[in-house]
Design a protein around this motif. Structure first.
Motif, PDB file in Angstrom:
ATOM      1  N   VAL A  83      21.718  29.161  -9.490  1.00  9.05           N
ATOM      2  CA  VAL A  83      22.946  28.747  -8.803  1.00  9.05           C
ATOM      3  C   VAL A  83      23.434  27.360  -9.220  1.00  9.05           C
ATOM      4  N   ARG A  84      22.861  26.776 -10.256  1.00 11.03           N
ATOM      5  CA  ARG A  84      23.262  25.412 -10.604  1.00 11.03           C
ATOM      6  C   ARG A  84      24.738  25.333 -10.984  1.00 11.03           C
ATOM      7  N   THR A  85      25.224  26.279 -11.779  1.00 14.01           N
ATOM      8  CA  THR A  85      26.641  26.253 -12.171  1.00 14.01           C
ATOM      9  C   THR A  85      27.543  26.324 -10.948  1.00 14.01           C
ATOM     10  N   ARG A  86      27.209  27.203 -10.012  1.00 13.84           N
ATOM     11  CA  ARG A  86      27.996  27.299  -8.783  1.00 13.84           C
ATOM     12  C   ARG A  86      27.896  26.015  -7.970  1.00 13.84           C
ATOM     13  N   ALA A  94      30.348  21.120  -5.935  1.00 10.04           N
ATOM     14  CA  ALA A  94      30.345  19.662  -5.795  1.00 10.04           C
ATOM     15  C   ALA A  94      31.733  19.097  -6.032  1.00 10.04           C
ATOM     16  N   ARG A  95      32.460  19.653  -7.008  1.00  5.49           N
ATOM     17  CA  ARG A  95      33.818  19.172  -7.295  1.00  5.49           C
ATOM     18  C   ARG A  95      34.796  19.575  -6.206  1.00  5.49           C
ATOM     19  N   ARG A  96      34.591  20.734  -5.630  1.00  8.91           N
ATOM     20  CA  ARG A  96      35.537  21.230  -4.620  1.00  8.91           C
ATOM     21  C   ARG A  96      35.236  20.700  -3.216  1.00  8.91           C
ATOM     22  N   ASP A  97      33.940  20.769  -2.824  1.00  9.65           N
ATOM     23  CA  ASP A  97      33.585  20.553  -1.421  1.00  9.65           C
ATOM     24  C   ASP A  97      32.508  19.501  -1.207  1.00  9.65           C
ATOM     25  N   GLY A  98      32.160  18.755  -2.248  1.00  8.48           N
ATOM     26  CA  GLY A  98      31.215  17.664  -2.069  1.00  8.48           C
ATOM     27  C   GLY A  98      29.821  18.127  -1.696  1.00  8.48           C
ATOM     28  N   TYR A  99      29.111  17.259  -0.951  1.00  9.85           N
ATOM     29  CA  TYR A  99      27.734  17.563  -0.565  1.00  9.85           C
ATOM     30  C   TYR A  99      27.637  18.873   0.224  1.00  9.85           C
ATOM     31  N   ARG A 100      28.593  19.099   1.109  1.00  9.55           N
ATOM     32  CA  ARG A 100      28.549  20.304   1.933  1.00  9.55           C
ATOM     33  C   ARG A 100      28.604  21.559   1.082  1.00  9.55           C
ATOM     34  N   GLY A 101      29.448  21.547   0.055  1.00 11.55           N
ATOM     35  CA  GLY A 101      29.539  22.704  -0.822  1.00 11.55           C
ATOM     36  C   GLY A 101      28.256  22.955  -1.590  1.00 11.55           C
ATOM     37  N   VAL A 102      27.651  21.890  -2.097  1.00  7.69           N
ATOM     38  CA  VAL A 102      26.374  22.024  -2.813  1.00  7.69           C
ATOM     39  C   VAL A 102      25.318  22.609  -1.889  1.00  7.69           C
ATOM     40  N   ALA A 103      25.230  22.068  -0.681  1.00  8.85           N
ATOM     41  CA  ALA A 103      24.215  22.518   0.270  1.00  8.85           C
ATOM     42  C   ALA A 103      24.392  23.992   0.602  1.00  8.85           C
ATOM     43  N   GLY A 141      21.436  30.641  -2.012  1.00  7.69           N
ATOM     44  CA  GLY A 141      20.528  31.073  -3.067  1.00  7.69           C
ATOM     45  C   GLY A 141      19.099  31.209  -2.576  1.00  7.69           C
ATOM     46  N   ILE A 142      18.653  30.263  -1.760  1.00 10.17           N
ATOM     47  CA  ILE A 142      17.291  30.309  -1.233  1.00 10.17           C
ATOM     48  C   ILE A 142      17.100  31.518  -0.328  1.00 10.17           C
ATOM     49  N   VAL A 143      18.031  31.747   0.591  1.00  9.35           N
ATOM     50  CA  VAL A 143      17.912  32.880   1.506  1.00  9.35           C
ATOM     51  C   VAL A 143      17.958  34.193   0.738  1.00  9.35           C
ATOM     52  N   SER A 144      18.847  34.268  -0.251  1.00  4.48           N
ATOM     53  CA  SER A 144      18.937  35.478  -1.060  1.00  4.48           C
ATOM     54  C   SER A 144      17.643  35.749  -1.808  1.00  4.48           C
ATOM     55  N   GLY A 145      16.942  34.672  -2.213  1.00  4.88           N
ATOM     56  CA  GLY A 145      15.701  34.841  -2.949  1.00  4.88           C
ATOM     57  C   GLY A 145      14.499  35.100  -2.071  1.00  4.88           C
ATOM     58  N   LEU A 146      14.374  34.354  -0.979  1.00  2.00           N
ATOM     59  CA  LEU A 146      13.194  34.491  -0.118  1.00  2.00           C
ATOM     60  C   LEU A 146      13.241  35.728   0.760  1.00  2.00           C
ATOM     61  N   VAL A 147      14.419  36.099   1.215  1.00  2.00           N
ATOM     62  CA  VAL A 147      14.552  37.292   2.049  1.00  2.00           C
ATOM     63  C   VAL A 147      15.681  38.162   1.503  1.00  2.00           C
ATOM     64  N   PRO A 148      15.437  38.840   0.373  1.00  4.99           N
ATOM     65  CA  PRO A 148      16.476  39.674  -0.239  1.00  4.99           C
ATOM     66  C   PRO A 148      17.058  40.654   0.770  1.00  4.99           C
ATOM     67  N   ASN A 149      18.365  40.773   0.754  1.00  8.12           N
ATOM     68  CA  ASN A 149      19.063  41.511   1.793  1.00  8.12           C
ATOM     69  C   ASN A 149      18.578  42.957   1.911  1.00  8.12           C
ATOM     70  N   GLU A 150      18.664  43.718   0.844  1.00  2.64           N
ATOM     71  CA  GLU A 150      18.338  45.141   0.916  1.00  2.64           C
ATOM     72  C   GLU A 150      16.847  45.361   1.120  1.00  2.64           C
ATOM     73  N   SER A 151      16.004  44.613   0.392  1.00  2.00           N
ATOM     74  CA  SER A 151      14.559  44.781   0.537  1.00  2.00           C
ATOM     75  C   SER A 151      14.105  44.458   1.952  1.00  2.00           C
ATOM     76  N   SER A 157      20.562  18.468 -10.005  1.00  2.00           N
ATOM     77  CA  SER A 157      19.121  18.603  -9.764  1.00  2.00           C
ATOM     78  C   SER A 157      18.743  19.988  -9.257  1.00  2.00           C
ATOM     79  N   VAL A 158      19.725  20.840  -8.994  1.00  2.00           N
ATOM     80  CA  VAL A 158      19.448  22.155  -8.411  1.00  2.00           C
ATOM     81  C   VAL A 158      18.679  23.020  -9.406  1.00  2.00           C
ATOM     82  N   ALA A 159      17.593  23.636  -8.926  1.00  2.00           N
ATOM     83  CA  ALA A 159      16.751  24.469  -9.792  1.00  2.00           C
ATOM     84  C   ALA A 159      16.180  25.642  -9.003  1.00  2.00           C
ATOM     85  N   VAL A 160      17.010  26.256  -8.180  1.00  2.00           N
ATOM     86  CA  VAL A 160      16.545  27.385  -7.369  1.00  2.00           C
ATOM     87  C   VAL A 160      15.978  28.486  -8.257  1.00  2.00           C
TER      88      VAL A 160
END
Length: 277
Positions: free
Chosen positions: A160-163, A168-177, A183-193, A262-265
């Motif tokens: 998700v680094r590109t996103r 960051a350009r559009r919404d600042g810190y809030r957008g990055v967060a 990305g973390i939720v999608s990875g740790l608790v995949p929706n369908e699985s 620094s994002v490396a999800v």
């Protein structure tokens, strides 16, 4: 329960399903153990050598027999993800058996070397309060020359680094967060699985128990018994996690773009250390 073949699904099982036994099938020492002492060549072997890990997950009356396949480097990365902590507290305290199983598999392929150490780290962004660590092998003696090779390997989580940079350009810190949390939720608790596991009569209770542990870690919902398979619950978890991440990155980074860089999800860092006695 269905066979599991991806790092994301391995993380799902270890995070959400209480595991008490992991059994390797067909794990035999290599006929030709690798004896190379160089960090670079050892790292290359980890990136190219593949293995199957078959294991059993048991909890109460529930037993499942998942399988994962990947390179040795990816298996080490899975062990780091299995050891994910939030503010120092493990999300899945029962992951030790899986970590030992991966350790055995890697050591068998490399010939049980005493002069190597492997350090793996998953960190969704620099200095995150959530992340995974795994170490295999003893630290080198203080009086020897140590050689190191560093590899960045896929974590199986969304990249998700590109996103994050766009946000960051559009919404600042809030957008990055927000991007990082999603990305973390999608990875740790995949929706369908996760939905399938929650509805399975064999795994539903233990999956719900572990999912709620993650939710409580971020005070994500007001209800004591949220409907875990609903999109509303997932959105609440992402929102609560994003709020924590935003506060964190505002303290740690001078600009939103610095935080996004620094994002490396989607990556884990593998460090191979070798030395001669």
């Amino acid at each position: 329960m269905r066979a599991i073949s991806t790092v994301v699904d391995v993380t799902l099982c270890l995070l959400l399903v209480s595991a008490s036994a992991f059994v390797l099938v067909g794990a035999k020492p290599s006929d030709s153990p690798i004896r190379t002492r160089t960090a670079e060549s050892t790292a290359n072997v980890l990136e190219t050598g593949t293995a199957n890990v078959n294991y059993t997950i048991s909890s109460d009356s529930v037993t499942a027999h998942p399988t994962t396949h990947g390179t040795l480097a990816e298996l080490l990365g899975q062990a780091a993800l299995a050891n994910t902590t939030i503010r120092g507290t493990e999300l899945s305290p029962t992951s030790d058996s899986f970590e030992r199983a991966v350790s055995r598999r890697v050591q068998e392929r490399l010939g049980y070397p005493a002069d190597r150490q492997f350090l793996v780290r998953w960190e969704p962004y620099r200095d995150s309060e959530l992340g995974g660590r795994f170490a295999l092998g003893e630290s080198p003696p203080r009086d020897v020359d140590v050689h190191a090779a560093v590899r960045s390997i896929p974590s199986g989580m969304p990249r998700v680094r590109t996103r994050a940079l766009d946000a960051a350009r559009r919404d600042g810190y809030r957008g990055v967060a927000r991007v990082v949390a999603a990305g973390i939720v999608s990875g740790l608790v995949p929706n369908e699985s996760t939905r399938m596991a929650l509805r399975d009569r064999e795994t539903g209770i233990v999956v719900a128990r572990r999912f709620r542990r993650l939710i409580r870690s971020y005070d994500a919902v007001d209800s004591a018994s949220p409907r875990l398979d609903s999109q509303q619950t997932r959105r609440a978890l992402i929102h609560a996690m994003a709020r924590t991440i935003e506060s964190d990155i505002r303290r740690s980074f001078g600009t939103p773009t610095d935080a996004a860089r620094s994002v490396a999800v989607g990556r884990t860092e593998l460090v191979v250390r070798t030395w001669s006695a």
